[in-house]
Scaffold this active site. Structure first.
Site, PDB file in Angstrom:
ATOM      1  N   GLY A  13       0.843  -1.333   0.096  1.00 42.90           N
ATOM      2  CA  GLY A  13      -0.115   0.092   0.114  1.00 42.90           C
ATOM      3  C   GLY A  13       0.935   1.144   0.176  1.00 42.90           C
ATOM      4  N   ALA A  14       0.280   2.322  -0.134  1.00 45.88           N
ATOM      5  CA  ALA A  14       0.985   3.676  -0.037  1.00 45.88           C
ATOM      6  C   ALA A  14       1.657   3.959   1.209  1.00 45.88           C
ATOM      7  CB  ALA A  14       0.023   4.893  -0.193  1.00 45.88           C
ATOM      8  N   VAL A  15       1.296   3.731   2.291  1.00 44.14           N
ATOM      9  CA  VAL A  15       1.987   3.614   3.493  1.00 44.14           C
ATOM     10  C   VAL A  15       3.159   2.564   3.776  1.00 44.14           C
ATOM     11  CG1 VAL A  15       1.949   3.932   6.034  1.00 44.14           C
ATOM     12  CG2 VAL A  15       0.311   4.958   4.640  1.00 44.14           C
ATOM     13  N   ARG A  40      -2.820 -12.383  -2.981  1.00 44.49           N
ATOM     14  CA  ARG A  40      -2.519 -12.139  -4.203  1.00 44.49           C
ATOM     15  C   ARG A  40      -1.302 -11.386  -4.535  1.00 44.49           C
ATOM     16  NH1 ARG A  40      -6.638  -8.511  -2.418  1.00 44.49           N
ATOM     17  NH2 ARG A  40      -6.220  -6.429  -2.542  1.00 44.49           N
ATOM     18  N   ARG A 100      -5.342   2.903  18.907  1.00 42.70           N
ATOM     19  CA  ARG A 100      -4.765   4.137  19.112  1.00 42.70           C
ATOM     20  C   ARG A 100      -5.319   4.668  20.419  1.00 42.70           C
ATOM     21  NH1 ARG A 100      -5.688   6.920  13.293  1.00 42.70           N
ATOM     22  NH2 ARG A 100      -3.766   5.996  12.248  1.00 42.70           N
ATOM     23  N   CYS A 129      -2.861  10.778  10.569  1.00 38.33           N
ATOM     24  CA  CYS A 129      -2.314  11.559   9.949  1.00 38.33           C
ATOM     25  C   CYS A 129      -2.489  13.177  10.243  1.00 38.33           C
ATOM     26  CB  CYS A 129      -2.292  11.459   8.348  1.00 38.33           C
ATOM     27  SG  CYS A 129      -3.867  11.402   7.700  1.00 38.33           S
ATOM     28  N   LYS A 214     -10.807  12.415  15.977  1.00 35.46           N
ATOM     29  CA  LYS A 214      -9.573  11.868  16.102  1.00 35.46           C
ATOM     30  C   LYS A 214      -8.712  12.883  16.646  1.00 35.46           C
ATOM     31  CE  LYS A 214      -9.988   8.162  12.595  1.00 35.46           C
ATOM     32  NZ  LYS A 214      -9.329   7.670  11.379  1.00 35.46           N
ATOM     33  N   ARG A 236     -11.865  16.818   2.386  1.00 33.34           N
ATOM     34  CA  ARG A 236     -11.163  16.232   1.461  1.00 33.34           C
ATOM     35  C   ARG A 236     -10.887  17.360   0.295  1.00 33.34           C
ATOM     36  NH1 ARG A 236      -8.118  12.297   2.522  1.00 33.34           N
ATOM     37  NH2 ARG A 236      -9.935  10.698   3.135  1.00 33.34           N
ATOM     38  N   HIS A 243      -1.492  17.185   3.455  1.00 25.31           N
ATOM     39  CA  HIS A 243      -2.477  17.838   4.257  1.00 25.31           C
ATOM     40  C   HIS A 243      -2.036  18.994   4.646  1.00 25.31           C
ATOM     41  CE1 HIS A 243      -4.311  13.949   3.879  1.00 25.31           C
ATOM     42  NE2 HIS A 243      -4.254  13.504   5.085  1.00 25.31           N
ATOM     43  N   GLN A 323       1.467  13.596   3.992  1.00 25.80           N
ATOM     44  CA  GLN A 323       0.457  12.943   4.896  1.00 25.80           C
ATOM     45  C   GLN A 323       1.040  11.324   4.987  1.00 25.80           C
ATOM     46  OE1 GLN A 323      -1.638  10.352   2.845  1.00 25.80           O
ATOM     47  NE2 GLN A 323      -2.190   9.410   4.786  1.00 25.80           N
TER      48      GLN A 323
END
Length: 341
Positions: A13-15, A40, A100, A129, A214, A236, A243, A323
């Site tokens: 993934g991106a992170v 996969r 968290r 983030c 959050k 968004r 961000h 972010q």
């Protein structure tokens, strides 16, 4: 130097991909790196320090012999697999929301409460983030004057929804450029290109979204301020990455704009960009284009809060931060460095 066996859960993934880069950039002493993802993705190759590493399926036995696990998977996978990593003897630094607010799990921003990481019971949580980006500049001002209240509006990039969010915005931009119909949204509640979406997460009974709450709930835990009051609106925006936040702080004690500027100019993790007379906009204030793919929180537009009945106790500023990096992957690797030290 001792070498460590480190796994990344959710490596594709991106992170997770950024965690891989951060481990290399920050020269973490990795002896063995395990890249874990869905079945996969198993067998596909990723590169670390010039070496190709095959992705393994994320299963409990993959954690055997690991010293540390960096979590970049969703909440459900984190809850299912990361306790297994702890049982196998690893220390987990997790980017999901799963742990968290657990009172037994430290929630850590190294520039704010790095010492909390040392009191872990196997799992350390990486904050949201927007929380990280907002608290890095807020903390040094709190140390000077005591923050009691935050009013925040966030302008959150497509990257906050991971790789699918960025791909969706890119597809919409391309379709608009070709004069075609905009593809139907999947990652977001509505079309993002040429639009703003004032909802991130589900709504509660008061009309606030989960993303908005959050900042208060995590901020209270990280700063050890159980009475901190936060009013947050999360939006968004059609920005690919990084961000932005508009933050107004209310303090217990007087603080001038000049004092705040001096504090932020030397604050860890902060870059002050606040020259109203600069010829270039890039030197006048922070912007997402300038703050992407780096690890500092850029702060500018400092001014007193003229709505506060005690003007010397209110400061407003604007900040931007990447972010995916400081808002997620870099923060996790910084926590890992604290543990190694």
């Amino acid at each position: 130097m001792k070498q460590y066996t480190i796994a990344i859960l959710g490596a594709t993934g991106a992170v997770g991909t950024q965690m891989l880069k951060c481990l290399e950039e920050q020269d973490i002493p990795v002896g063995e790196l395990r890249l874990l993802a869905s079945a996969r993705s198993a067998g596909k190759l990723m590169t670390f320090k010039g070496e190709e590493i095959a992705i393994q399926e994320a299963r409990p036995e993959a954690f055997q012999g690991c010293d540390f696990v960096l979590g970049a998977a969703d909440d459900a996978i984190a809850r299912e697999l990361l306790p297994k990593a702890v049982e196998a003897g690893a220390v987990v630094i997790d980017n999901s929301h799963a742990f968290r607010l657990d009172p037994d799990v430290p929630l850590v921003v190294p520039e704010v409460n790095g010492a909390d990481a040392l009191a872990h019971h196997g799992i350390i949580a990486n904050p949201n983030c927007a929380t990280i980006i907002g608290l890095v500049p807020t903390w040094p001002l709190h140390l000077a004057a005591g923050v009691t209240r935050m009013i925040v509006s966030t302008y959150q990039a497509a990257s906050g929804a991971g790789a699918p969010g960025m791909a969706e915005l890119e597809a919409q931009i391309q379709a608009m450029g070709r004069g075609e119909d905009i593809p139907a949204p999947h990652a977001f509640a509505a079309q993002l290109v040429s639009n703003l979406i004032p909802q991130i997460g589900g709504f509660d009974g008061e009309g606030y979204t989960s993303e908005e709450m959050k900042l208060q709930n995590e901020g209270r835990k990280i700063m050890h301020l159980p009475e901190l009051r936060v009013n947050c609106t999360c939006v968004r925006v059609p920005v690919m990455r990084s961000h932005s936040e508009s933050i107004t702080l209310e303090f217990e004690r007087d603080i001038t704009v000049e004092e705040a500027r001096e504090i932020l100019a030397v604050a860890p993790g902060v870059k002050l960009v606040d020259d109203r007379d600069a010829a270039s906009a890039h030197d006048r204030f922070p912007m997402p284009l300038d703050t992407s793919d780096q690890d500092l929180i850029w702060v500018g537009r400092l001014r007193r809060d003229i709505s506060n009945p005690e003007p010397a106790r209110g400061i407003t500023f604007w900040c931007c931060g990447d972010q995916i990096r400081k808002g997620a992957a870099t923060n996790a690797v910084q926590i890992l460095k604290l543990l190694l030290a």
